[in-house]
Write a protein that holds these residues in place. Structure first.
Motif, PDB file in Angstrom:
ATOM      1  N   TYR A   1      78.361  83.587  -5.070  1.00 23.13           N
ATOM      2  CA  TYR A   1      78.177  84.702  -4.149  1.00 23.13           C
ATOM      3  C   TYR A   1      76.610  84.745  -3.936  1.00 23.13           C
ATOM      4  CZ  TYR A   1      82.677  86.622  -6.585  1.00 23.13           C
ATOM      5  OH  TYR A   1      83.821  87.115  -6.721  1.00 23.13           O
ATOM      6  N   SER A   2      76.270  84.752  -4.437  1.00 19.99           N
ATOM      7  CA  SER A   2      74.542  84.694  -4.428  1.00 19.99           C
ATOM      8  C   SER A   2      73.558  83.251  -4.802  1.00 19.99           C
ATOM      9  CB  SER A   2      73.289  85.375  -4.580  1.00 19.99           C
ATOM     10  OG  SER A   2      73.820  86.984  -4.467  1.00 19.99           O
ATOM     11  N   PRO A   3      73.449  82.270  -4.702  1.00 19.77           N
ATOM     12  CA  PRO A   3      73.424  80.611  -4.746  1.00 19.77           C
ATOM     13  C   PRO A   3      71.708  80.786  -5.157  1.00 19.77           C
ATOM     14  CG  PRO A   3      74.589  81.033  -2.537  1.00 19.77           C
ATOM     15  CD  PRO A   3      74.398  81.494  -2.598  1.00 19.77           C
ATOM     16  N   ARG A   4      71.650  79.933  -6.425  1.00 24.18           N
ATOM     17  CA  ARG A   4      70.756  80.195  -7.557  1.00 24.18           C
ATOM     18  C   ARG A   4      69.983  78.694  -7.296  1.00 24.18           C
ATOM     19  NH1 ARG A   4      70.476  84.240 -10.389  1.00 24.18           N
ATOM     20  NH2 ARG A   4      68.524  83.235 -11.628  1.00 24.18           N
ATOM     21  N   ALA A   5      68.538  77.808  -7.411  1.00 23.67           N
ATOM     22  CA  ALA A   5      68.571  77.005  -7.711  1.00 23.67           C
ATOM     23  C   ALA A   5      67.912  76.665  -8.702  1.00 23.67           C
ATOM     24  CB  ALA A   5      66.688  77.168  -6.747  1.00 23.67           C
ATOM     25  N   GLN A   6      68.178  77.976 -10.097  1.00 22.80           N
ATOM     26  CA  GLN A   6      67.912  77.707 -11.043  1.00 22.80           C
ATOM     27  C   GLN A   6      68.673  79.238 -12.460  1.00 22.80           C
ATOM     28  OE1 GLN A   6      65.490  76.345 -12.458  1.00 22.80           O
ATOM     29  NE2 GLN A   6      64.563  75.065 -10.453  1.00 22.80           N
ATOM     30  N   PRO A   7      69.310  79.072 -13.329  1.00 25.47           N
ATOM     31  CA  PRO A   7      69.801  79.101 -13.604  1.00 25.47           C
ATOM     32  C   PRO A   7      69.246  80.695 -14.251  1.00 25.47           C
ATOM     33  CG  PRO A   7      69.025  77.727 -15.261  1.00 25.47           C
ATOM     34  CD  PRO A   7      68.745  77.468 -13.806  1.00 25.47           C
ATOM     35  N   PHE A   8      69.947  81.564 -14.440  1.00 27.90           N
ATOM     36  CA  PHE A   8      69.533  83.279 -14.749  1.00 27.90           C
ATOM     37  C   PHE A   8      68.597  82.558 -16.552  1.00 27.90           C
ATOM     38  CE2 PHE A   8      73.744  84.775 -13.301  1.00 27.90           C
ATOM     39  CZ  PHE A   8      72.952  85.890 -12.411  1.00 27.90           C
TER      40      PHE A   8
END
Length: 539
Positions: free
Chosen positions: A158-165
């Protein structure tokens, strides 16, 4: 601390966003003073107040109220701080204490969707942001690391991420697990992304499922503004509490030169600075700017184009409550553990509001007991009813997008003043057909969810009566054109080169995610602008 007369950077407001910005500037070597209208508070005292409070559902009740730094209270009756001009009453809940309103929040930490930044372009409604999701993505992650955000990897689609949570999602409760399993044929139910530790993080313990995330996490597993302020002070930020800012002073060259504030002895003080940052909420910031009106700016500062305070938005909600055909035992684990994300975007968004559906895991015992007693049940019959109903009752609600409307506005009251003689905030507010159609679409989803859960005794909230979620946005909207916005794309006021705003108020649209994480990311980006790290800006 002694009343200072000057500083490098003055930050007005000590909530999460202001504290994060102040900390970042202090770590870069700036001399930063943060002013807060309310008092310091301690978590332990609030926990005790909550345990002793007869109104457990009143999340404001445990927090200290002061006539010199008032905020809205609605239980057991409305204290009248806010002036409602209609046609629909807008009743936000917020605190004026060191650390701000996030003391009593649920710490939900969703990012916006990429499409939320181009609503007008993609769907022909609302307005576009002057920045993109990609512009904000690294600052989202910066904020998530500082908060300690936990979340499931599946949220990335849904909201692309460059880093994991920073952390995996909090362990799902039994209620969440069973709901996810039973709705799986039709709905994807995901663990919420939250500023809540699923592992020990930041010197704080992991969530142990106390089930009173609101109004206070008793063990500090949940992030809040008090933690943000403590981190800011460790970085060198000075804090001045009980300082009610009521006026900004400017020169003829387009710079703010000083602020004026009352202490709690009602003595006025003047403070000079090189940079001024308004970091209160999206109601109290417009109030300060309207109060700063003078001969040159008779309609308030930052209001040359009549945009100040306009486009007030929140997340209207209604709900459905029912009995599931099996015990789910609400009340173990976080209060708001999971949600449905798939309805936050779609081609229908040109016709009706997008929305999220949240599942409540709050204990049902108190409300069910009161209802059973009201029915006249006693003894074994009362005990059996409580055990059965508390095990099977759940509640779901929507969180709807509201489009910016210039007629929804914060202004100054002409009828009410606070204990310092300052006009209180006033609201003009209503809902349009876009929201109403979204409400109807969500009712269809409620019916499908209820069917899949074998629901009985379905009770819908009253038609046409909607709650809000205290996600106050839009009144200081950023934009690319000073004719239609209050700040530029970096949060700097169009009219004053050294005045910045870091608040949920600068968000041009509200979308369908709780607003504080986005405001934190925007604030950290503004801090980089102040430090000259972004091209074309700096102070």
């Amino acid at each position: 601390m002694a009343n200072p007369v000057s500083t490098d950077v003055a930050v007005i407001g000590s909530g999460v966003v202001g504290a994060l910005v102040a900390r970042k500037l202090a770590l870069a070597g700036r001399d930063v003073l943060m002013l807060e209208a309310g008092p310091r508070i301690a978590r332990g005292e609030i926990v005790v107040n909550f345990r002793r409070s007869p109104r457990k559902g009143d999340f404001v009740a445990p927090y200290p109220y002061a006539e010199l730094a008032p905020f809205p209270i609605y239980q057991p009756e409305d204290n009248g701080y806010l002036d409602q001009l209609g046609p629909y009453p807008y009743k936000p809940e917020y605190l004026r204490v060191v650390g701000g309103t996030s003391w009593h929040w649920a710490a939900q930490a969703w990012r916006l969707l990429p499409s939320d930044f181009r609503l007008r372009t993609q769907y022909g409604v609302g307005r576009d942001w002057p920045i993109s999701y990609d512009d904000l993505e690294p600052y989202y992650y910066e904020a998530e690391v500082l908060w300690g955000v936990s979340g499931p990897q599946a949220m990335e689609k849904y909201s692309p991420r460059a880093q994991p949570f920073p952390m995996p999602g909090v362990a799902p409760s039994y209620l969440e697990q069973r709901i996810a399993e039973r709705l799986a044929p039709q709905f994807e139910v995901l663990t919420n992304t939250t500023g809540r530790n699923s592992l020990p993080y930041g010197g704080r313990p992991q969530c142990c499922g106390n089930n009173n995330c609101m109004p206070i996490c008793p063990i500090d597993a949940q992030y809040h503004g008090g933690i943000a302020v403590a981190d800011a002070e460790k970085a060198g930020v000075k804090l001045l509490a009980k300082a009610v800012v009521y006026k900004l002073e400017h020169d003829a060259r387009g710079r703010i030169t000083a602020l004026h504030y009352f202490d709690w002895d009602k003595v006025s003080h003047r403070l000079e600075a090189q940079v001024f940052i308004l970091a209160a909420n999206a109601i109290e910031i417009p109030r300060i700017l309207f109060l700063s009106a003078d001969d040159k700016f008779p309609n308030g500062l930052c209001n040359n184009n009549d945009q100040l305070g306009r486009h007030l938005m929140d997340h209207p909600s209604n709900s459905a409550t029912f009995y599931v055909d099996e015990p789910l035992w609400a009340g173990r684990g976080p209060m708001s553990p999971a949600s449905i994300q798939t309805l936050r975007d779609g081609p229908w968004r040109d016709r009706h509001a997008a929305f999220r559906i949240d599942f409540s895991n709050s204990s049902r015992v108190a409300s069910i007991t009161a209802a059973a007693i009201a029915e006249g049940l006693t003894g074994k019959a009362l005990d059996a009813a409580i055990r059965d109903r508390a095990a099977r009752e759940i509640s779901i609600k929507n969180v709807l997008e509201q489009l910016p409307d210039p007629n929804n506005r914060v202004t100054l009251s002409t009828r009410k003043k606070d204990a310092l003689g300052l006009p209180t905030p006033a609201f003009s507010y209503s809902f349009d057909d876009y929201v109403e159609r979204g409400m109807q679409a969500s009712l269809t989803q409620y019916e499908q969810i209820a069917r899949l859960l074998g629901a009985t005794d379905i009770r819908y909230s009253k038609p046409g009566v909607y709650g809000n979620n205290q996600h106050i946005t839009g009144t200081l909207a950023m934009g690319a054109d000073p004719q239609t916005s209050v700040t530029d794309p970096f949060g700097r006021a169009w009219d004053f080169e050294n005045l910045y705003m870091v608040s949920t108020g600068v968000m041009p649209t509200v979308a369908t995610a709780n607003s504080t994480l986005t405001a934190s990311a925007l604030g950290l980006r503004t801090a980089d602008a102040i430090l000259g790290r972004l091209k074309g800006v700096g102070a």
